[in-house]
Design a protein around this motif. Structure first.
Motif, PDB file in Angstrom:
ATOM      1  N   GLN A 158      33.206  34.339  26.551  1.00 27.56           N
ATOM      2  CA  GLN A 158      31.807  34.716  27.050  1.00 27.56           C
ATOM      3  C   GLN A 158      31.090  35.211  25.763  1.00 27.56           C
ATOM      4  O   GLN A 158      31.470  35.973  24.998  1.00 27.56           O
ATOM      5  N   ASP A 217      37.560  37.234  36.298  1.00 26.02           N
ATOM      6  CA  ASP A 217      36.599  38.124  35.968  1.00 26.02           C
ATOM      7  C   ASP A 217      35.156  37.646  36.448  1.00 26.02           C
ATOM      8  O   ASP A 217      34.754  36.622  36.090  1.00 26.02           O
ATOM      9  N   ASN A 218      34.236  38.670  37.107  1.00 30.27           N
ATOM     10  CA  ASN A 218      33.001  38.055  37.543  1.00 30.27           C
ATOM     11  C   ASN A 218      32.175  39.300  37.403  1.00 30.27           C
ATOM     12  O   ASN A 218      31.219  39.100  38.212  1.00 30.27           O
ATOM     13  N   ASP A 219      32.268  40.278  36.682  1.00 31.27           N
ATOM     14  CA  ASP A 219      31.587  41.560  36.662  1.00 31.27           C
ATOM     15  C   ASP A 219      30.292  41.364  35.721  1.00 31.27           C
ATOM     16  O   ASP A 219      29.505  42.321  35.603  1.00 31.27           O
ATOM     17  N   ASN A 220      30.147  40.265  35.094  1.00 28.18           N
ATOM     18  CA  ASN A 220      29.078  40.234  33.931  1.00 28.18           C
ATOM     19  C   ASN A 220      29.031  41.395  33.024  1.00 28.18           C
ATOM     20  O   ASN A 220      27.827  42.069  32.655  1.00 28.18           O
ATOM     21  N   PRO A 272      24.378  38.765  28.886  1.00 24.86           N
ATOM     22  CA  PRO A 272      25.310  37.668  29.104  1.00 24.86           C
ATOM     23  C   PRO A 272      25.093  36.193  28.781  1.00 24.86           C
ATOM     24  O   PRO A 272      23.773  35.991  29.345  1.00 24.86           O
ATOM     25  N   THR A 273      25.829  35.376  28.092  1.00 25.33           N
ATOM     26  CA  THR A 273      25.479  34.020  28.409  1.00 25.33           C
ATOM     27  C   THR A 273      26.571  33.313  28.865  1.00 25.33           C
ATOM     28  O   THR A 273      27.458  33.927  29.358  1.00 25.33           O
ATOM     29  N   SER A 274      26.636  32.174  29.071  1.00 22.62           N
ATOM     30  CA  SER A 274      27.666  31.336  29.874  1.00 22.62           C
ATOM     31  C   SER A 274      29.033  31.547  29.237  1.00 22.62           C
ATOM     32  O   SER A 274      29.114  31.789  28.129  1.00 22.62           O
ATOM     33  N   ARG A 275      30.102  31.011  30.096  1.00 18.99           N
ATOM     34  CA  ARG A 275      31.392  31.049  29.697  1.00 18.99           C
ATOM     35  C   ARG A 275      31.927  29.729  29.334  1.00 18.99           C
ATOM     36  O   ARG A 275      31.365  28.755  29.622  1.00 18.99           O
ATOM     37  N   GLU A 324      37.432  36.929  28.351  1.00 17.85           N
ATOM     38  CA  GLU A 324      37.236  37.628  29.728  1.00 17.85           C
ATOM     39  C   GLU A 324      38.408  37.207  30.508  1.00 17.85           C
ATOM     40  O   GLU A 324      38.913  36.213  30.509  1.00 17.85           O
ATOM     41  N   TRP A 369      27.641  37.107  24.212  1.00 20.90           N
ATOM     42  CA  TRP A 369      26.962  38.335  24.374  1.00 20.90           C
ATOM     43  C   TRP A 369      25.973  38.491  23.656  1.00 20.90           C
ATOM     44  O   TRP A 369      26.210  38.543  22.334  1.00 20.90           O
TER      45      TRP A 369
END
Length: 289
Positions: free
Chosen positions: A49, A95-98, A60-63, A91, A51
């Motif tokens: 990911q 994980d999804n906490d940004n 954040p940017t996309s994964r 990541e 940043w």
């Protein structure tokens, strides 16, 4: 006449409404182009990911999992214009906490230009000067004549590895490739301290204060297939990786600073020197002119 006039007003109003809707596409966006060398696909559920650092904050940017070619990350044009730095992280699975993980793998500053050179050493470690050796032994039991079942990263009674300290989010991990399966000897941060494993040790002996493992007994709670214990390390490939240890991926990571192949002799009088690999990822982040 009145009816025609009202219809004309309604037609104009609808026309104005259509223009407003069609032009209301949200804030302008732009693509940040990422080109890297030395990154490999992530296949165990973890992701890369990006940043943008804007006013000291990580945006954040996309994964993505496949870093080959040019990876375009769509971001707000205003954030891209104001960004002073780009950071790439690994990541963990699920994980999804940004929020950026501690496993930062590349970073670079724009320094007022439209491109940033991405480097590994500032956020992980400088791996340009590493060395290592190991020998085969089974110090964790009191049985003679079975030293082929263990490997210890030692130089006699001293540390056998020369490795730099790693940044937060990373640990070293030892591995033995048994052919059908590659088994970890444990993660570690210090070359002269116990590692985090010793799951397969015997009994009646002692565990040295160094990274290593005896492959003598497999506990019933460890779901390891494709290998029979005790497992001989002779003639097997032994290597060290740099791991994003919070990624929860059981497979070896692709950054491998040291490796060697065990011989058929055992004991501290028969050490195996490891080969250093100084290759690390690098890259460039480019924003539109």
């Amino acid at each position: 006449m009145m009816t025609k006039k009202m219809m004309a007003i309604a037609t104009i109003a609808l026309g104005l409404l259509g223009v407003s809707c069609s032009s209301d596409d949200g804030p302008p966006v732009a693509n940040l182009a990422i080109e890297t060398i030395g990154l490999e696909n992530l296949t165990g559920g973890s992701t890369y990911q990006g940043w943008l650092i804007v006013d000291g904050q990580a945006v954040p940017t996309s994964r993505f999992t496949n870093p080959s070619g040019i990876v375009n990350l769509t971001v707000l044009a205003s954030d891209l214009e104001d960004a002073t730095e780009f950071v790439l992280t690994v990541e963990p699975v699920g994980d999804n906490d940004n929020v950026p993980s501690n496993a930062k793998i590349l970073t670079g500053a724009f320094n007022g230009s439209n491109s940033a050179t991405l480097n590994f050493a500032p956020v992980v470690a400088d791996l340009s000067n590493t060395a290592g050796q190991f020998f085969l032994a089974t110090p964790t039991d009191d049985v003679d004549g079975n030293d082929e079942f263990g490997v210890w990263f030692m130089d006699g009674t001293s540390a056998g590895l020369t490795l730099p300290a790693l940044a937060s989010g990373w640990k070293y991990e030892g591995w033995v490739d048994f052919g059908n399966v590659t088994v970890s000897t444990g993660t570690f941060s210090d070359v002269d301290a116990l590692d985090d494993a010793n799951f397969f040790r015997g009994s009646g002996g002692m565990v040295p204060n160094f990274p290593g493992e005896d492959f003598l007994i497999i506990p019933s709670q460890i779901p390891l297939t494709g290998i029979t214990f005790p497992a001989a390390v002779t003639s097997k490939r032994v290597f060290i990786t740099v791991e994003p240890f919070e990624d929860r991926d059981p497979a070896p990571f692709f950054i491998e600073p040291l490796s060697g192949t065990a011989g058929i002799t055992t004991g501290p009088a028969n050490p195996v020197s490891m080969i250093s690999d100084t290759g690390v990822p690098s890259g460039r982040a480019t924003r539109p002119n």
